[in-house]
Each structure stands twice: as structure tokens, then as C-alpha cells.
Design a protein around this motif. Structure first.
Motif, PDB file in Angstrom:
ATOM      1  N   LYS A 183      46.647  29.248  -6.396  1.00 25.78           N
ATOM      2  CA  LYS A 183      47.121  30.465  -5.705  1.00 25.78           C
ATOM      3  C   LYS A 183      47.645  30.137  -4.304  1.00 25.78           C
ATOM      4  O   LYS A 183      47.140  29.215  -3.664  1.00 25.78           O
ATOM      5  CB  LYS A 183      45.952  31.449  -5.513  1.00 25.78           C
ATOM      6  CG  LYS A 183      45.093  31.658  -6.736  1.00 25.78           C
ATOM      7  CD  LYS A 183      45.588  32.827  -7.525  1.00 25.78           C
ATOM      8  CE  LYS A 183      44.658  33.120  -8.674  1.00 25.78           C
ATOM      9  NZ  LYS A 183      45.277  33.814  -9.768  1.00 25.78           N
ATOM     10  N   GLY A 184      48.573  30.932  -3.860  1.00 26.07           N
ATOM     11  CA  GLY A 184      49.023  30.901  -2.456  1.00 26.07           C
ATOM     12  C   GLY A 184      49.727  29.617  -2.044  1.00 26.07           C
ATOM     13  O   GLY A 184      49.720  29.256  -0.867  1.00 26.07           O
ATOM     14  N   GLU A 216      52.748  29.061  -1.657  1.00 24.59           N
ATOM     15  CA  GLU A 216      53.869  29.309  -0.725  1.00 24.59           C
ATOM     16  C   GLU A 216      53.421  29.270   0.744  1.00 24.59           C
ATOM     17  O   GLU A 216      54.240  29.089   1.638  1.00 24.59           O
ATOM     18  CB  GLU A 216      54.606  30.616  -1.079  1.00 24.59           C
ATOM     19  CG  GLU A 216      53.808  31.906  -1.144  1.00 24.59           C
ATOM     20  CD  GLU A 216      52.831  32.017  -2.333  1.00 24.59           C
ATOM     21  OE1 GLU A 216      52.841  31.171  -3.244  1.00 24.59           O
ATOM     22  OE2 GLU A 216      52.022  32.961  -2.320  1.00 24.59           O
ATOM     23  N   ASN A 217      52.111  29.382   0.964  1.00 25.35           N
ATOM     24  CA  ASN A 217      51.625  29.333   2.362  1.00 25.35           C
ATOM     25  C   ASN A 217      51.108  27.952   2.762  1.00 25.35           C
ATOM     26  O   ASN A 217      50.506  27.783   3.815  1.00 25.35           O
ATOM     27  CB  ASN A 217      50.480  30.343   2.558  1.00 25.35           C
ATOM     28  CG  ASN A 217      50.915  31.730   2.166  1.00 25.35           C
ATOM     29  OD1 ASN A 217      52.045  32.112   2.474  1.00 25.35           O
ATOM     30  ND2 ASN A 217      50.064  32.475   1.468  1.00 25.35           N
ATOM     31  N   ILE A 218      51.290  26.982   1.879  1.00 21.91           N
ATOM     32  CA  ILE A 218      50.716  25.643   2.116  1.00 21.91           C
ATOM     33  C   ILE A 218      51.841  24.656   2.432  1.00 21.91           C
ATOM     34  O   ILE A 218      52.917  24.715   1.837  1.00 21.91           O
ATOM     35  CB  ILE A 218      50.026  25.143   0.817  1.00 21.91           C
ATOM     36  CG1 ILE A 218      48.923  26.093   0.377  1.00 21.91           C
ATOM     37  CG2 ILE A 218      49.521  23.720   0.943  1.00 21.91           C
ATOM     38  CD1 ILE A 218      47.735  26.107   1.290  1.00 21.91           C
ATOM     39  N   ARG A 219      51.579  23.756   3.369  1.00 18.59           N
ATOM     40  CA  ARG A 219      52.516  22.641   3.596  1.00 18.59           C
ATOM     41  C   ARG A 219      51.890  21.397   2.983  1.00 18.59           C
ATOM     42  O   ARG A 219      50.812  20.973   3.412  1.00 18.59           O
ATOM     43  CB  ARG A 219      52.695  22.464   5.099  1.00 18.59           C
ATOM     44  CG  ARG A 219      54.083  22.099   5.491  1.00 18.59           C
ATOM     45  CD  ARG A 219      54.093  21.861   6.990  1.00 18.59           C
ATOM     46  NE  ARG A 219      54.819  20.622   7.219  1.00 18.59           N
ATOM     47  CZ  ARG A 219      56.101  20.587   7.526  1.00 18.59           C
ATOM     48  NH1 ARG A 219      56.769  21.702   7.660  1.00 18.59           N
ATOM     49  NH2 ARG A 219      56.717  19.428   7.695  1.00 18.59           N
ATOM     50  N   ASN A 272      57.074  25.138  -5.070  1.00 18.34           N
ATOM     51  CA  ASN A 272      56.440  26.369  -4.586  1.00 18.34           C
ATOM     52  C   ASN A 272      55.881  26.218  -3.168  1.00 18.34           C
ATOM     53  O   ASN A 272      55.752  27.192  -2.444  1.00 18.34           O
ATOM     54  CB  ASN A 272      55.324  26.814  -5.543  1.00 18.34           C
ATOM     55  CG  ASN A 272      55.894  27.284  -6.866  1.00 18.34           C
ATOM     56  OD1 ASN A 272      57.078  27.611  -6.951  1.00 18.34           O
ATOM     57  ND2 ASN A 272      55.076  27.300  -7.918  1.00 18.34           N
ATOM     58  N   MET A 273      55.555  24.967  -2.795  1.00 19.16           N
ATOM     59  CA  MET A 273      55.081  24.733  -1.417  1.00 19.16           C
ATOM     60  C   MET A 273      56.253  24.506  -0.462  1.00 19.16           C
ATOM     61  O   MET A 273      56.048  24.208   0.714  1.00 19.16           O
ATOM     62  CB  MET A 273      54.150  23.505  -1.393  1.00 19.16           C
ATOM     63  CG  MET A 273      52.782  23.773  -2.005  1.00 19.16           C
ATOM     64  SD  MET A 273      51.690  22.331  -1.915  1.00 19.16           S
ATOM     65  CE  MET A 273      52.172  21.404  -3.359  1.00 19.16           C
TER      66      MET A 273
END
Ligand SMILES: Cc1ncc(COP(=O)(O)O)c(C=O)c1O
Ligand SMILES: [Zn+2]
Length: 382
Positions: A39-40, A42-45, A247-248
Motif C-alpha cells: 500500500k501507499g 506512491e508516497n515512497i521514494r 508506482n514509487m
């Protein structure tokens, strides 16, 4: 040390979410294959979550659905790339250099960590050889008993290796599908948890780390990735890894994935409308002799999404490719040589251009099958 990111387990067929209270390898209600979804993303680098103190699979623990305290004691992954100019720019990913001599160590590593976390003591695996060897070696280091079902006609070198590793080896007469049936019978009799890599989603999680490593080694510049396809776990693992990277926000597009099958074992290529002149079955590519992979529609989806394609190679092409690989210094098994054979064919047919950057995954070591290499290379009249 933090836990990994949040994830769910989903059925690919009915889309239900599965709660993991005990070991599962398929959705029992509808027989669908399972997949793990983080999950999430898209908010991870990606570069921020690497555990840079490790140069192996533990580098990616944040994106692996297991606890580090349960992973086997021997590290896997972190394999080198070798660049060669062979018309196009070719990068050989030397994944046969893993501890048990194949890429399967990555999948077995993550699976065994999960099995251990869930308190299981004994596993059942069906395999053409390499996955069984990977599970046997890593299970030893994790104190888990391994029951390995393999075809009677598997290469002698692989069988000897399995016995050396102390696994309970069950040889089954017949096809790879017959081996699968026997392993499932053993599961029903309660002889351990079934971790078969045709189905098990944790295995794919381990395999996706090949994509992470390729991204770290080559960045965005990969155009094509050639891999042998048997059950398609390797192919889908690489697809999933790149999808997560996308996605990341680490890459704009996923490289074109090229699925390689052997003559007579090409259900995927046939589904994609590719006809192949000979119906004779390969005698050499023992790792990919699978008639109906359970994840076939997922593989087709990955080919379409990446604008990749499928190639079938003959035993004759495998032998030529194998000889060239050995001359270049890569001691691999015939199944691995299919990917290089397919690259050669695609390049000569101009499907792959001269300026392309191509990754070829070298999957299994030739050192386990020296008898076979000997007979193929020196005695073959192919
Ligand atoms: C050496 C080798 N390469 C490739 C494969 C194909 O992998 P998958 O079943 O994940 O498609 C196998 C599978 O056993 C193998 O042993
Ligand atoms: Zn389902």
C-alpha cells in the motif's frame, strides 16, 4: 528495525482479500492464485527505503512481506551483471551465482521466512530440480524439514544434489504435472505445508528483487529483459518489481518483457497467436517443461502491459547458445541458455535493434548438471 510497509493479499480471480492467519498458497474458495499488494507506494521514494548496510536481498526488507528475524541465515541475491557487445548492448544478470546455484533461492528465502513466522516445521515442494534444491539448502539453515517432489527423469546431478542436502526426495514417474499432483496428495495427508512455487505468492515476492537490483545496476536504461518462462514466477516477479518501481515514481515505464519458452512447451506463445513449426518436445530445457502454468493469464497481461513478446526456441538453438555462453565464461544449464538463444533470434529478426539495452537473466548454474552439459556439448549431433 521497522516492519515492512503495509500490504494485503488478494485473489487474482474473485478479488477477495485474504487474511493470513495460517499458511495459504491459493484462494481455497475459488482456486484463484494469490498476489501481494503493498500500500501507499506512491508516497515512497525507493532510494530512501533501501537498507544500505546490506548488498543482498535484505537491502529491500521494507518491500518484502516478512520479518527479518525469520529469514534464513545465508544471504541470497546481490548478483553481478556482465556487459557484452553482441550486436546490441547485452547485460547478463548472473543469478545462477546464488548460494544453491539458481535464482530460486530468492523465492525460497522469502517463503521460508513466512513459513517460520507462522510456526510451520515442515514443507512440501514440487520442482523440476532447482526450486527443490533452493528450498532444501535454505530449509536446512532455518531448521525446517523439506519434502521435495521431483520428476524421475530430472537430471541426475540435480537429484544427487538434493539427496546431499538431506531433503526427503520423492521421485515421481511421469510429467511435471504428475509431480504436482503427488505433492498435493502429500499436503492433503498432512505431511507439511505446500509451498509450490507455481502458486505461492511469497515466492514471487522474493523474485521481484531481481528488478530492484537491475534498477540499481542500470537505472532507467533497460529496453528489453529476456527470461525463460516455466511457471512464470520469474517473469511475474520481475514484472511486479518494476511495477512497484513505477508506482514509487522511480521509472516512467517498465522495460519490455520477453517470455522465452522451449519447443513443445509453448502454451503461452500459442495463446498469443504464435505458431511454431515443430510439435516435438524439448529434451534439454528441463526447468521450463510445463504445459499449463496456473498463472498463464497473469503472464499474458504482463507481456501486453510492457509491450513485450514471446519467443520459442528449439533444442538446436539451445545447444548453440549454451556453447557460446560457456565460451564467454558463463557456466549455465540448458534452460538458462534459452533466454540467450531467444535474444539471438530476436536480434537477427530485427525485433531488437542495435542501440537497444538488453538484460538476459542467467537463471541456473551448469555445475549441477555437468553430465548433461557434457553430453549436450560434446556428444550432441543436434
Ligand atoms: C534454470 C531455470 N530457469 C528458469 C526457470 C523458469 O522459472 P519459472 O518457473 O519461474 O518460470 C526454471 C524453473 O524451474 C529453472 O530451473
Ligand atoms: Zn478467489
Amino acid at each position: 528495525m521497522g516492519d515492512c510497509l503495509k500490504y494485503s493479499i488478494q485473489c487474482s480471480k474473485c478479488r477477495s482479500e485474504i487474511e493470513l492467519r495460517e499458511w495459504v498458497w491459493k484462494h481455497t474458495e475459488c482456486n484463484g492464485t494469490l498476489n501481494i499488494e503493498f500500500k501507499g507506494l506512491e508516497n515512497i521514494r525507493f532510494s530512501n527505503i533501501l537498507r544500505k548496510e546490506y548488498n543482498d536481498i535484505r537491502r529491500y526488507m521494507e518491500l518484502l512481506p516478512v520479518k527479518q528475524e525469520y529469514v534464513p541465515k545465508i544471504p541470497v541475491g546481490g548478483t553481478p551483471l556482465a556487459k557484452r557487445h553482441l550486436g546490441a548492448n547485452v547485460y547478463f544478470k548472473m543469478d545462477y551465482l546464488n548460494p544453491s546455484g539458481s535464482f530460486k533461492d530468492r523465492g525460497a528465502y522469502i517463503t521460508l521466512a513466512k513459513v517460520k513466522e507462522l510456526g510451520c516445521q515442515e514443507i512440501i515442494e514440487d520442482s523440476s530440480g532447482n526450486a527443490g534444491i533452493a528450498f532444501s539448502l535454505l530449509a536446512r539453515t532455518a531448521g525446517i524439514k523439506a519434502n521435495i517432489y521431483i520428476p524421475k527423469k530430472a537430471p541426475e546431478g540435480k537429484k544427487r544434489f538434493l539427496k546431499l542436502l538431506g531433503a526427503n526426495v520423492v521421485e515421481v514417474e511421469g510429467s511435471r504435472e504428475d509431480v504436482n499432483k503427488e505433492a498435493l496428495k502429500a499436503e492433503r495427508k498432512g505431511k507439511g505445508v505446500y509451498v509450490g512455487h507455481w502458486w505461492n505468492p511469497f515466492f514471487i515476492e522474493g523474485l521481484k528483487t531481481i528488478a530492484y537490483e537491475l534498477w540499481e545496476q542500470l537505472g532507467e536504461k533497460i529496453d528489453y529483459i529476456f527470461t525463460p518462462v516455466g511457471s512464470g514466477g520469474l517473469f511475474l516477479g520481475i514484472f511486479k518489481g518494476f511495477l512497484e518501481l513505477k508506482n514509487m515514481g522511480a521509472i516512467p515505464t517498465i522495460p519490455k518483457l520477453v517470455a522465452v519458452q522451449a519447443q513443445g512447451y509453448c502454451s503461452l506463445c500459442e495463446k498469443l497467436g504464435l505458431s511454431y513449426e515443430t510439435k516435438e518436445r524439448s529434451k534439454l530445457a528441463d526447468g521450463i517443461m510445463i504445459l499449463k502454468p496456473p498463472r498463464l493469464s497473469e503472464i499474458i497481461n504482463a507481456i501486453r502491459e510492457t509491450e513485450g513478446f514471446c519467443v520459442v526456441v528449439s533444442d538446436k538453438e539451445i545447444v548453440l547458445a549454451l556453447k557460446e555462453l560457456i565460451n564467454m565464461g558463463f557456466i549455465v544449464e540448458p534452460t538458462s541458455a534459452t533466454a540467450y538463444a531467444a535474444f539471438k533470434k530476436s536480434f537477427s529478426e530485427k525485433l531488437v535493434g542495435e542501440s537497444s539495452n538488453v538484460v538476459i537473466v542467467l537463471t541456473g548454474s551448469g555445475l549441477k548438471v555437468l553430465d548433461k552439459l557434457n553430453s549436450v556439448i560434446f556428444r550432441s549431433n543436434l
